[in-house]
Design an enzyme around this catalytic site. Sequence first.
Site, PDB file in Angstrom:
ATOM      1  CG  HIS A 127      -2.379 -44.539  -3.085  1.00  0.00           C
ATOM      2  ND1 HIS A 127      -2.877 -44.361  -4.368  1.00  0.00           N
ATOM      3  CD2 HIS A 127      -3.267 -45.350  -2.452  1.00  0.00           C
ATOM      4  CE1 HIS A 127      -3.995 -45.033  -4.505  1.00  0.00           C
ATOM      5  NE2 HIS A 127      -4.256 -45.649  -3.348  1.00  0.00           N
ATOM      6  CD  GLU A 153       0.071 -42.979  -5.770  1.00  0.00           C
ATOM      7  OE1 GLU A 153      -0.663 -41.984  -5.980  1.00  0.00           O
ATOM      8  OE2 GLU A 153      -0.300 -44.148  -5.995  1.00  0.00           O
ATOM      9  CG  HIS A 197      -3.743 -40.477  -6.987  1.00  0.00           C
ATOM     10  ND1 HIS A 197      -3.697 -41.507  -6.066  1.00  0.00           N
ATOM     11  CD2 HIS A 197      -4.916 -39.833  -6.761  1.00  0.00           C
ATOM     12  CE1 HIS A 197      -4.799 -41.482  -5.315  1.00  0.00           C
ATOM     13  NE2 HIS A 197      -5.551 -40.475  -5.712  1.00  0.00           N
ATOM     14  CD  GLU A 227      -3.280 -41.988 -10.922  1.00  0.00           C
ATOM     15  OE1 GLU A 227      -2.028 -42.007 -10.968  1.00  0.00           O
ATOM     16  OE2 GLU A 227      -3.951 -42.707 -10.171  1.00  0.00           O
TER      17      GLU A 227
END
Length: 303
Positions: free
Chosen positions: A25, A28, A121, A167
């Site tokens: 993404h 990010e 992420h 994450e």
Amino acid sequence: RLSALCCQAVTLPALSCVALCGGTHGNELSGIYLVQETLKNKRKGEAMEAVTVVTVISNPRAVQQRVRYTETDLNRCFTYAMLSAPVSERTPYEIIRSQELNSLLGPKGSGQAVDLICDLHNTTANMGLCLITYADSDWICLHICKHLQARTNDPYTSVGKHGFAMEIGPQPHGVIRSNIFTAMQEAVHLMLDWVRLFNSGTQFDEGSVDVYTMVKNIDYPRDPYTHNITAAVHPELQDRDFCLLYPGDPIFLSFSGEILRYKGKEPLYPFFINECAYYEKGVALLLARKSKVKIPAIQCSRA
């Protein structure tokens, strides 16, 4: 069956090639800058001797534009159907890119695939460090999680050859926060240290890891005609990722001031609470059950 496995170390092939991927993404930023920093250190001759690290900017077009994706979410483009779909001039860029990544790092499910993929992420939710794996019997990923849990007191896990998403948050999209970058950098170094130890023949003892397995998601309350949201996450729930949510607890506060409560039949653990990127997906939060997964002792088979 598992208790029988635990009597003797399970032998697994060496992890000779690890892919470190950032920018799946494009907004990010921690993973993007960490991959770029890793590549810079490799060029200076600081590459590790025990494992080959392949650095990848997964979605360069989205990174250049500082957006999550340009046409469709790359993170949803790695199904076998999409990876084998014919390409035309109308094919979304991210599907084309997923096929390029499959050629570079895969093919998916084959013996030629890289041994381990770490996909970096950020989340706007207050989740700390979270490892997302895709099977509760991937002993490599679960041992890495156990290794990080023992050294950071932070990572959770939820359920190439092996792979996981890392994450970390909270961090606004399009922003880099030094504490979040440093935490990700430390976690990546610990992961690669574990790979080095594994490849050298170190036996990792049996044990257990805390696993949060997703049960369902909850959308925001919406107007039945316009489909606009009519409430925000309640302040008593906001930022309480991985804290147990009980039936009757406040979950939303409507724009007219009404408190909406959790109507589930069992306590569950919320995560990705009020994640910015999930507004478009109709998700206010995810709910999970917590369990301990036993993992056997493992050792590299080539040692």
